[in-house]
Structure formats: C-alpha cells, structure tokens
Design an enzyme around this catalytic site. Structure first.
Site, PDB file in Angstrom:
ATOM      1  N   HIS A  35     -17.055  23.877 201.600  1.00  0.00           N
ATOM      2  CA  HIS A  35     -17.816  25.024 202.087  1.00  0.00           C
ATOM      3  C   HIS A  35     -19.256  24.972 201.578  1.00  0.00           C
ATOM      4  CE1 HIS A  35     -17.969  29.326 203.531  1.00  0.00           C
ATOM      5  NE2 HIS A  35     -19.033  29.298 202.736  1.00  0.00           N
TER       6      HIS A  35
ATOM      7  N   GLN B 241     -12.765  35.354 212.600  1.00  0.00           N
ATOM      8  CA  GLN B 241     -12.393  35.429 211.188  1.00  0.00           C
ATOM      9  C   GLN B 241     -11.061  36.144 211.022  1.00  0.00           C
ATOM     10  OE1 GLN B 241     -13.992  33.881 208.840  1.00  0.00           O
ATOM     11  NE2 GLN B 241     -12.745  34.574 207.114  1.00  0.00           N
TER      12      GLN B 241
ATOM     13  N   VAL C  36      -9.530  32.686 202.009  1.00  0.00           N
ATOM     14  CA  VAL C  36     -10.091  33.103 203.291  1.00  0.00           C
ATOM     15  C   VAL C  36     -10.683  34.504 203.140  1.00  0.00           C
ATOM     16  CG1 VAL C  36      -9.647  33.556 205.730  1.00  0.00           C
ATOM     17  CG2 VAL C  36      -8.352  31.769 204.544  1.00  0.00           C
ATOM     18  N   ALA C  37     -11.945  34.637 203.487  1.00  0.00           N
ATOM     19  CA  ALA C  37     -12.594  35.942 203.346  1.00  0.00           C
ATOM     20  C   ALA C  37     -12.013  36.947 204.336  1.00  0.00           C
ATOM     21  CB  ALA C  37     -14.093  35.813 203.575  1.00  0.00           C
TER      22      ALA C  37
ATOM     23  N   HIS D  38     -19.238  32.945 207.081  1.00  0.00           N
ATOM     24  CA  HIS D  38     -19.289  32.257 208.370  1.00  0.00           C
ATOM     25  C   HIS D  38     -19.908  33.142 209.453  1.00  0.00           C
ATOM     26  CE1 HIS D  38     -17.267  28.453 207.554  1.00  0.00           C
ATOM     27  NE2 HIS D  38     -16.452  29.108 206.750  1.00  0.00           N
TER      28      HIS D  38
ATOM     29  N   ASP E 277     -18.031  24.562 207.042  1.00  0.00           N
ATOM     30  CA  ASP E 277     -16.992  23.813 206.360  1.00  0.00           C
ATOM     31  C   ASP E 277     -17.138  22.380 206.834  1.00  0.00           C
ATOM     32  OD1 ASP E 277     -16.031  26.100 205.173  1.00  0.00           O
ATOM     33  OD2 ASP E 277     -14.489  26.461 206.673  1.00  0.00           O
TER      34      ASP E 277
ATOM     35  N   SER F 204     -17.047  37.639 205.425  1.00  0.00           N
ATOM     36  CA  SER F 204     -17.113  36.181 205.486  1.00  0.00           C
ATOM     37  C   SER F 204     -18.525  35.667 205.718  1.00  0.00           C
ATOM     38  CB  SER F 204     -16.212  35.670 206.613  1.00  0.00           C
ATOM     39  OG  SER F 204     -16.422  34.285 206.842  1.00  0.00           O
TER      40      SER F 204
ATOM     41  N   GLU G 171     -13.706  25.385 196.765  1.00  0.00           N
ATOM     42  CA  GLU G 171     -13.719  24.878 198.137  1.00  0.00           C
ATOM     43  C   GLU G 171     -14.794  23.793 198.246  1.00  0.00           C
ATOM     44  OE1 GLU G 171     -14.111  27.913 201.091  1.00  0.00           O
ATOM     45  OE2 GLU G 171     -12.111  28.730 200.700  1.00  0.00           O
TER      46      GLU G 171
END
Length: 264
Positions: free
Chosen positions: A238, A143, A172-173, A180, A187, A178, A235
């Site tokens: 996502h 990340q 973007v985190a 993710h 994504d 995040s 997004e």
C-alpha cells in the site's frame, strides 16, 4: 412438681428465650446483609452502566473533534491536498470525488498525481521489474464491497460476526475511512506474486518501491512497526502519494503520515 424440677424448667425456658432472641438477631442480620448485598450489586451495575455511558460519550466527543479536524485539514488550502489524512479518526466525506486519470487498465488515481505515478511505474519497468497495480481509486460502494467480502471470508473460517468485523478492520478500512477513496493511494504488487501478505515484501518489486517510492512523492503508508499509530497492519503493497518533499522526510525519518502531520 419438685422445686429442683421447677428450676430446670425455668432455666430451659430462659435458655430458649435467649437462643430464640439470638436466632432472631441472626436472621435479621442475614436479611440485612442480603439487602445490603443487593444494594451493592445494584450500585455496581449502575456504576458500570454510567462508566460505559461516560466512555461512549467521550468517544463520541473525540470522534466529533476528529471529524472537525479532518474537515479543517482537507480545506486548509490547495497546497495541502496531497496531505489529506484519512484513517479511523479522520473520515472522508462520502461525496468526495477527485478528478481521475487512468494510469493502468481499469486503474485510476487523482489526476494531479498521474504524471508522477506513471513515471514511477515506467522507471520500474525499465529496471526490469514487473509491477502490477492491484487497486487504486475505490469509491465508497467499492470499499463497502471489499470490506464485506473480507468480513465474509473471516466468517466462513468460523469467526463470529463481531470477531470478523474486528479482524477485517485491521487490514481493510471501513467504508468512508479508506485512503483509496482519495485517489492518492494504490496497492502495488509483483506481477509474479499477487498475494496480499508479508511475503510481498520479499519480491524485487516491493524492495524497489520501498527504496525509491519517495522520489516520486509516495510513501509506504503502513509500515510493519507502526500499526499502533496507523491502525492498520503491515501492508508492504500500500503506497500513498504525499508529495516529494513530505515523502522524502517521512521515509528518511521512518515516520508515518500521522506523525508527520503531528496528530499521532
């Protein structure tokens, strides 16, 4: 010297004394005003500093509350693992490492959602769609790389470091914040169109996902009209796993995970 002349001299001297006194008063007043202005300026600066420090302290307190709330939510119970909230106010422990399972070449998710994920991708393929999992689980270091690269792109376009940081945060985190890293987010884009922009929403793949994702326990995490709540711009690629029951309610009510959990 005549008496008349004498009187003129006395009047002149008297006028001069009065004028001098008046000038002295004006000079004193000007000096006093300047001193007052300086004090006022100093007070204003002090007040501004105190307000800034107060705001910083309040933000720190709120951040701590958020961290504690996130910790409480993440340990609430095994039945709530799929509702783990991660955003600007709810950071994820850097040591968090879900058990992973690969769902596509080089792409892994939390093993607990692998079956539903594979089923969604399989059904989409049977429907004649070409899904491509652009990104799934990303650890802290991954990340950080994505964040730094995106920030670098903004800087190369002429943005200052601060502006680049602020712009990057919108899409973007920040590492540690995040989804993710939970293994619950992916994504997903069209194999024929892999750009991460609003046009992704116009692809057949995105339209199918937006309509059917809830059946497999997923939601479109960052809708176009909810960025003030999620903190992330639209997004259309996502998708986040929250479980089938929660996903159905979230998508039907057109709300976010924050709203569903009551922390918006």
């Amino acid at each position: 010297m005549s008496v008349k002349m004498n009187r003129k001299i006395k009047r002149a001297l008297a006028f001069g004394a009065v004028a001098g006194a008046a000038l002295g008063v004006l000079i004193t007043f000007a000096a006093a005003s300047k001193a007052v202005d300086k004090k006022a300026e100093a007070f204003a600066k002090t007040e501004k500093t105190l307000k800034k420090e107060k705001k910083a302290l309040e933000e720190q307190v709120e951040k701590q509350k958020s961290i504690e709330a996130a910790a409480t939510l993440s340990t609430k119970g095994t039945d709530d693992w799929e509702l783990l909230l991660v955003n600007d106010n709810y950071p994820l422990d850097q040591k968090y490492e879900p058990e992973l399972e690969e769902i596509a070449e080089g792409r892994s998710v939390d093993a607990r959602i692998a079956e539903d994920t594979k089923k969604m991708l399989s059904d989409a393929k049977e429907a004649g769609l070409k899904m491509y999992v652009l990104s799934a689980y990303r650890n802290y270091e991954d990340q950080k790389t994505v964040f730094n690269e995106t920030m670098g792109d903004w800087i190369n376009q002429g943005s200052t470091y601060l502006d680049a940081y602020e712009e990057t945060k919108k899409s973007v985190a920040i590492p540690g914040y995040s989804e993710h890293a939970t293994g619950l987010a992916m994504d997903i884009v069209s194999e024929d169109y892999q750009d991460l922009d609003d046009k992704q929403a116009d692809t057949k793949e995105s339209k199918w996902l937006a309509e059917n994702c809830y059946k497999y326990g997923f939601i479109l995490r960052y809708p176009s009209d909810k960025s003030d709540i999620t903190g992330i711009v639209y997004e259309p690629w996502h998708y986040r796993y929250v479980g089938k029951e929660a996903a159905k309610e979230i998508m039907e009510k057109n709300i976010t995970l924050e709203e569903y959990l009551g922390v918006a």
